[in-house]
Design an enzyme around this catalytic site. Structure first.
Site, PDB file in Angstrom:
ATOM      1  N   CYS A 188       0.788  -1.237   0.000  1.00  0.00           N
ATOM      2  CA  CYS A 188       0.000   0.000   0.000  1.00  0.00           C
ATOM      3  C   CYS A 188       0.822   1.289   0.000  1.00  0.00           C
ATOM      4  O   CYS A 188       0.656   2.142  -0.882  1.00  0.00           O
ATOM      5  CB  CYS A 188      -0.921   0.020   1.219  1.00  0.00           C
ATOM      6  SG  CYS A 188      -1.977  -1.430   1.401  1.00  0.00           S
TER       7      CYS A 188
ATOM      8  N   HIS B 218      -2.154   6.785   4.683  1.00  0.00           N
ATOM      9  CA  HIS B 218      -1.091   5.775   4.770  1.00  0.00           C
ATOM     10  C   HIS B 218       0.244   6.250   4.194  1.00  0.00           C
ATOM     11  O   HIS B 218       1.004   5.462   3.629  1.00  0.00           O
ATOM     12  CB  HIS B 218      -1.529   4.468   4.081  1.00  0.00           C
ATOM     13  CG  HIS B 218      -0.888   3.258   4.699  1.00  0.00           C
ATOM     14  ND1 HIS B 218      -0.928   2.007   4.116  1.00  0.00           N
ATOM     15  CD2 HIS B 218      -0.192   3.119   5.862  1.00  0.00           C
ATOM     16  CE1 HIS B 218      -0.288   1.148   4.878  1.00  0.00           C
ATOM     17  NE2 HIS B 218       0.156   1.796   5.951  1.00  0.00           N
TER      18      HIS B 218
END
Length: 462
Positions: A86, A142
């Site tokens: 990610c 993130h």
């Protein structure tokens, strides 16, 4: 301008930072040229692997909204690649640079870690802000939360609603017992028990309408990094029981299918709102996965024919990095490309950074060259991609949450000695299958190096 200022005063931002952002944005919006720039939308589906999308052998019917959009308004990207996990993919898209240049090549950022996307990197949102865009994000960040400077509102977004960590519960919105959900930097305590992707989609639709009402002559950059279909495996029962998931037998894969169905509905609602809000205006939408799929998702089920990709999320094999992308536009995409597949070379997630930058007339701010290419002209003309290779990764401490030794990989189209075709160089301590390996596929070479179609090397492809 005065109308926009009046609206900003009547509907103030939730906090002082939001107010300052609004004023700064209004100042930059004045500079937007009379030639209207396209609205730019990037939707990132979390943990959607190669065989998890609308063309999937057993999940395809869960993506019926996306399948319709793909046929009517989009061109699919055949050889599309991301990073294995990610954080690196998000860093590559927002910076336009390889994660190894960013210090993001190993693992993902956990909440306790004191690093993020380097603060001297200029994000796509910042570049588009300077080009007169209103920049809005809804979903997963993130890319660092160890200091305020690393958070979305200080990385180029005028508005951002969502969470900062890599994963959390879909209903409690907690990670490790702590609530991680905020609206322009202020914690939102009101969503306990509500399924996140549904209210994320509703808020995204609201942000689109607010933009049209407040800034009718200003282009929008909308970034929607979705929570689905990342773990934990959670979906409302009605979506798991949907007819689109009836054929899935494994209980966990069936829940995953329900999560895909929620994501599909969200994408359908968001794209419908874009069409309703900006009729006749140029809107460019990219729908992309972010890394390889979960274990067991990269191979066709029920003995159906198809490519079975080796590996999964967090690996350098094709199952960890090959993904899906749709490039969509009702007005700018030639009708001859709608519903078709672009198969004339490689496209990487960082290429969308350069593509959006150029579509917006934005400029790079610093002396750090982009690794991404503008692929717009190549796709529109169905010509060879400007990309013939990309560095997958170099990690001296490989492993998702571990340290298993050095590994690296390079994806390449061209010639290795006298042999020409699709290649991948893999060097990993966990496999004997290293070195230059042809990537078996249905891909027909588009002329790079005069290569021929690659040879088959078995069903488990690199």
């Amino acid at each position: 301008l005065f109308r926009s200022l009046a609206l900003a005063e009547v509907n103030p931002q939730p906090n002082s930072l939001g107010k300052m952002r609004a004023v700064a944005f209004l100042s930059s919006a004045v500079a937007v040229s009379a030639a209207k720039k396209p609205h730019l939308v990037f939707m990132l589906i979390d943990d959607m692997g190669f065989n998890d999308f609308y063309q999937s052998t057993e999940l395809g019917s869960a993506w019926r909204e996306v399948a319709k959009i793909a046929q009517e308004d989009c061109v699919a990207i055949e050889h599309y690649y991301t990073q294995p996990i990610c954080t690196p993919t998000r860093g590559a898209f927002l910076s336009g640079r390889m994660p190894v240049r960013l210090g993001l090549q190993h693992d993902v950022i956990d909440g306790f870690q004191n690093y993020g996307l380097p603060l001297d990197e200029v994000t796509l949102a910042e570049k588009l802000q300077d080009a007169g865009y209103n920049t809005v994000g809804v979903g997963k960040w993130h890319l660092g939360l160890y200091n305020n400077a690393s958070t979305p509102m200080r990385r180029g977004f005028n508005r951002f609603y969502g969470y900062l960590n890599g994963m959390e519960d879909y209903y409690t919105h907690k990670v490790a017992g702590y609530l991680d959900l905020s609206d322009d930097g202020e914690v939102d305590y009101t969503k306990d028990g509500m399924y996140s992707t549904q209210f994320f989609a509703e808020l995204t639709q609201q942000r689109i309408r607010e933009h049209k009402a407040g800034y009718p002559d200003t282009p929008l950059f909308l970034y929607v990094p979705m929570q689905n279909v990342h773990g934990p495996n959670e979906a409302p029962d009605s979506y798991v029981a949907d007819a689109g998931c009836a054929q899935v037998e494994d209980s966990q894969r069936k829940i995953f299918c329900g999560m895909a169905r929620v994501a599909d509905e969200a994408i359908g609602n968001i794209t419908a709102t874009l069409a309703e809000t900006f009729p006749g205006e140029d809107v460019v939408v990219v729908i992309s996965g972010d890394n390889g799929g979960a274990p067991g998702g990269n191979c066709p089920e029920y003995s159906q024919d198809g490519i079975c990709l080796r590996g999964q999320k967090a690996t350098l094999w094709e199952g960890g990095i090959r993904n899906n992308a749709l490039l969509c536009s009702k007005t700018l995409l030639p009708s001859s490309l709608k519903g078709q597949t672009y198969s004339k070379g490689l496209v990487h997630v960082m290429d969308w950074h350069a593509t959006f930058r150029d579509l917006a007339g934005a400029k790079d701010k610093e002396d750090k060259p982009l690794d991404g290419f503008n692929v717009w002209d190549a796709i529109m003309a169905d010509n060879d991609s400007p990309r013939t290779e990309f560095l997958v990764n170099i990690d001296p401490c490989s492993g998702h949450g571990s340290c298993s030794g050095e590994e690296s990989a390079l994806r390449y189209q061209g010639c290795v000695g006298s042999d020409c075709g699709d290649w991948k160089l893999v060097d990993t301590p966990r496999s004997r299958a290293t070195g230059w390996t042809p990537v078996a596929d249905v891909y027909q070479c588009s002329g790079h190096g005069g290569c021929e179609a690659p040879s088959e090397i078995g069903r488990a492809h690199v």
